[in-house]
Design a protein around this motif. Structure first.
Motif, PDB file in Angstrom:
ATOM      1  N   MET A  80      60.584  -7.835   6.727  1.00  0.00           N
ATOM      2  CA  MET A  80      61.578  -8.326   7.680  1.00  0.00           C
ATOM      3  C   MET A  80      61.335  -9.799   8.003  1.00  0.00           C
ATOM      4  SD  MET A  80      62.551  -6.713  11.406  1.00  0.00           S
ATOM      5  CE  MET A  80      62.662  -5.090  10.623  1.00  0.00           C
ATOM      6  N   LEU A  81      60.058 -10.166   8.167  1.00  0.00           N
ATOM      7  CA  LEU A  81      59.729 -11.544   8.501  1.00  0.00           C
ATOM      8  C   LEU A  81      60.175 -12.499   7.397  1.00  0.00           C
ATOM      9  CD1 LEU A  81      58.398 -13.599  10.372  1.00  0.00           C
ATOM     10  CD2 LEU A  81      56.221 -13.105   9.248  1.00  0.00           C
ATOM     11  N   GLN A  82      60.120 -12.062   6.139  1.00  0.00           N
ATOM     12  CA  GLN A  82      60.521 -12.924   5.032  1.00  0.00           C
ATOM     13  C   GLN A  82      61.987 -13.339   5.143  1.00  0.00           C
ATOM     14  OE1 GLN A  82      57.810 -13.833   3.122  1.00  0.00           O
ATOM     15  NE2 GLN A  82      56.976 -12.520   4.720  1.00  0.00           N
ATOM     16  N   LEU A 345      58.018 -12.723  17.867  1.00  0.00           N
ATOM     17  CA  LEU A 345      58.137 -11.535  17.024  1.00  0.00           C
ATOM     18  C   LEU A 345      57.809 -10.252  17.778  1.00  0.00           C
ATOM     19  CD1 LEU A 345      56.548 -12.770  13.654  1.00  0.00           C
ATOM     20  CD2 LEU A 345      58.968 -12.619  14.257  1.00  0.00           C
ATOM     21  N   VAL A 346      56.785 -10.296  18.627  1.00  0.00           N
ATOM     22  CA  VAL A 346      56.355  -9.085  19.320  1.00  0.00           C
ATOM     23  C   VAL A 346      57.439  -8.583  20.276  1.00  0.00           C
ATOM     24  CG1 VAL A 346      55.246 -10.190  21.310  1.00  0.00           C
ATOM     25  CG2 VAL A 346      54.341  -8.026  20.417  1.00  0.00           C
ATOM     26  N   GLN A 347      58.297  -9.494  20.744  1.00  0.00           N
ATOM     27  CA  GLN A 347      59.393  -9.085  21.627  1.00  0.00           C
ATOM     28  C   GLN A 347      60.435  -8.246  20.886  1.00  0.00           C
ATOM     29  OE1 GLN A 347      59.355  -9.619  24.951  1.00  0.00           O
ATOM     30  NE2 GLN A 347      57.335 -10.530  24.602  1.00  0.00           N
ATOM     31  N   PHE A 348      60.408  -8.327  19.566  1.00  0.00           N
ATOM     32  CA  PHE A 348      61.337  -7.547  18.739  1.00  0.00           C
ATOM     33  C   PHE A 348      60.585  -6.465  17.963  1.00  0.00           C
ATOM     34  CE2 PHE A 348      63.266 -11.664  19.476  1.00  0.00           C
ATOM     35  CZ  PHE A 348      64.564 -11.341  19.835  1.00  0.00           C
ATOM     36  N   ASP A 349      59.409  -6.111  18.468  1.00  0.00           N
ATOM     37  CA  ASP A 349      58.600  -5.027  17.904  1.00  0.00           C
ATOM     38  C   ASP A 349      58.184  -5.299  16.465  1.00  0.00           C
ATOM     39  OD1 ASP A 349      57.231  -2.655  18.290  1.00  0.00           O
ATOM     40  OD2 ASP A 349      58.829  -1.429  17.432  1.00  0.00           O
ATOM     41  N   ILE A 350      57.926  -6.570  16.172  1.00  0.00           N
ATOM     42  CA  ILE A 350      57.361  -6.960  14.873  1.00  0.00           C
ATOM     43  C   ILE A 350      55.926  -7.395  15.141  1.00  0.00           C
ATOM     44  CG2 ILE A 350      57.536  -8.521  12.900  1.00  0.00           C
ATOM     45  CD1 ILE A 350      60.516  -8.747  13.472  1.00  0.00           C
ATOM     46  N   ASN A 351      54.974  -6.552  14.765  1.00  0.00           N
ATOM     47  CA  ASN A 351      53.579  -6.784  15.130  1.00  0.00           C
ATOM     48  C   ASN A 351      52.759  -7.138  13.892  1.00  0.00           C
ATOM     49  OD1 ASN A 351      53.622  -5.875  18.096  1.00  0.00           O
ATOM     50  ND2 ASN A 351      54.542  -4.130  17.030  1.00  0.00           N
ATOM     51  N   LEU A 352      52.551  -8.422  13.708  1.00  0.00           N
ATOM     52  CA  LEU A 352      51.787  -8.913  12.565  1.00  0.00           C
ATOM     53  C   LEU A 352      50.720  -9.898  13.045  1.00  0.00           C
ATOM     54  CD1 LEU A 352      54.722  -9.641  10.068  1.00  0.00           C
ATOM     55  CD2 LEU A 352      53.030  -7.814   9.841  1.00  0.00           C
TER      56      LEU A 352
END
Length: 396
Positions: A80-82, A345-352
């Motif tokens: 998703m990040l890509q 990112l963490v606000q959109f539940d993307i935890n990297l």
């Protein structure tokens, strides 16, 4: 008696922050001019430009990676990040962070509130609103050219600061490190070296202009009937002459002498100092050294500058210096950038757990793999030799 005045250039002072209460925005100098000053020092000073480019390249490295333990969730988040953050936008963020000490980007959401993309915004085009009673910046204003903001195509537009509201599809995130006495803007960590960057530019301009003007060291301008000029007339005359002749592009200072009526207008050149080139050499070297100090350069060779060390040990010295530079200077810059991206990112539940992959990591890993493979081949070869020898002994 003649009235003699020496015309010199004024020294540099950082512009003040302008709070435009009627418009609810804050400018970094008049018409946001401090950003333009930094950009000119980056484009005009060879040393400053080389260091900034080298640091930005080292900071970006080979792009983003992650340290999370691989799982389906992590793989999905990474994929998703890509699509959310393109490499070219990230590179621009890294460059702004290096040059300005701060950077900004748009947080663009889909209609359902999910994250669509993170898009770089040039920091010189983004300014904050005046803080509210709680000390929060609620909005950021965007204009492509603040000095012409009254023109229709440059009229500033307000966007909410990220995280303070969910009513807009586009928000702006500004990342800046804390600077004592400056609540609104970040500061480049080489701030103390900006005057030396300007000095380097002016020396270059002066050298070229002086060559074009016959290596003149300056002039004395005698004005007839000058003692009858009023102070206001003298000041106006000086202003006009200064406007035409001063600055590094016109090479040298000059002296205006207001004389009596019987004296003709004359322009007398100063005698040329045979050692003037030594003064230029000293100032050039001083500007370079002070800029490297401001940037905390560990080895000049790492940023494309000449080094006094010998060729034989240059490679080893550069390897050691690069590791120290990355550890002490580049790593904090990388962490500053990654923390800002991860906060969004963490606000959109993307935890990297993001990292910047080092420029030399891949080469080192390949070398280690080759060495390990060679060792394995050698070990197997030795075993085969021993087995053959043992078989031959048994046959005997």
């Amino acid at each position: 008696m003649s009235d003699i005045k020496l015309i010199t250039l004024s020294s540099y002072t950082r512009p003040d922050v302008y709070e435009m209460k009627s418009q609810n925005w804050v400018l970094n100098g008049k018409d946001n001019s401090f950003y333009d000053y930094i950009i000119k020092r980056n484009n005009g000073s060879p040393t400053n430009s080389s260091i900034n480019k080298s640091y930005a390249t080292l900071a970006y490295g080979k792009g983003l990676g992650f340290t999370n333990k691989v799982s389906d969730t992590v793989v999905n988040d990474w994929a998703m990040l890509q699509s959310i953050l393109r490499p070219r936008d990230l590179k621009k963020m890294v460059q702004d962070a290096q040059i300005f000490g701060e950077f900004s980007f748009q947080v663009i959401k889909n209609r359902d509130g999910s994250l669509n993309s993170l898009v770089h915004l040039p920091k010189q085009m983004v300014v904050p609103s005046i803080e509210n009673d709680e000390g929060e910046i609620e909005d950021y204003w965007y204009s492509r050219k603040w000095s012409d903001r009254r023109k229709e195509k440059y009229v500033p537009e307000a966007f909410p600061a990220f995280g303070l509201t969910n009513t807009r599809q586009t928000e702006i995130y500004v990342a800046k490190e804390y600077t004592a006495g400056n609540e609104y803007f970040g500061t480049p960590d080489y701030l103390a070296g900006l005057q030396y960057a300007q000095m380097e530019e002016e020396i270059s301009n002066m050298a070229v202009s002086s060559i074009q003007n016959g290596l003149s060291a300056g002039y004395i301008i005698n004005i007839p009937n000058g003692d009858n000029y009023s102070d206001e007339e003298k000041a106006a005359f000086e202003t006009q002459v200064k406007k035409k002749l001063t600055s590094s592009s016109n090479a040298s200072n000059f002296i205006i002498s207001f004389n009596g009526l019987d004296v003709e207008i004359t322009v007398t050149p100063f005698p040329v100092n045979a050692n003037i080139h030594k003064q230029w050499d000293f100032l050039t070297l001083e500007a370079k050294n002070q800029l490297m100090t401001a940037h905390r350069v560990i080895s000049p060779s790492l940023v494309g500058l000449s080094s006094a060390s010998g060729f034989a040990n240059e490679a080893d010295m550069m390897d050691i210096a690069e590791k120290q530079l990355v550890k002490r200077v580049i790593a904090p810059k990388q962490q500053f950038i990654l923390e800002a991206i991860e906060e969004v990112l963490v606000q959109f539940d993307i935890n990297l757990d993001l990292i910047f992959k080092p420029l030399t990591q891949e080469e080192e890993m390949v070398k280690e793999e080759i060495v390990a493979e060679d060792d394995k081949v050698q070990e197997n070869a030795s075993k085969e030799v021993l087995e053959v020898e043992e078989t031959n002994l048994n046959k005997l």
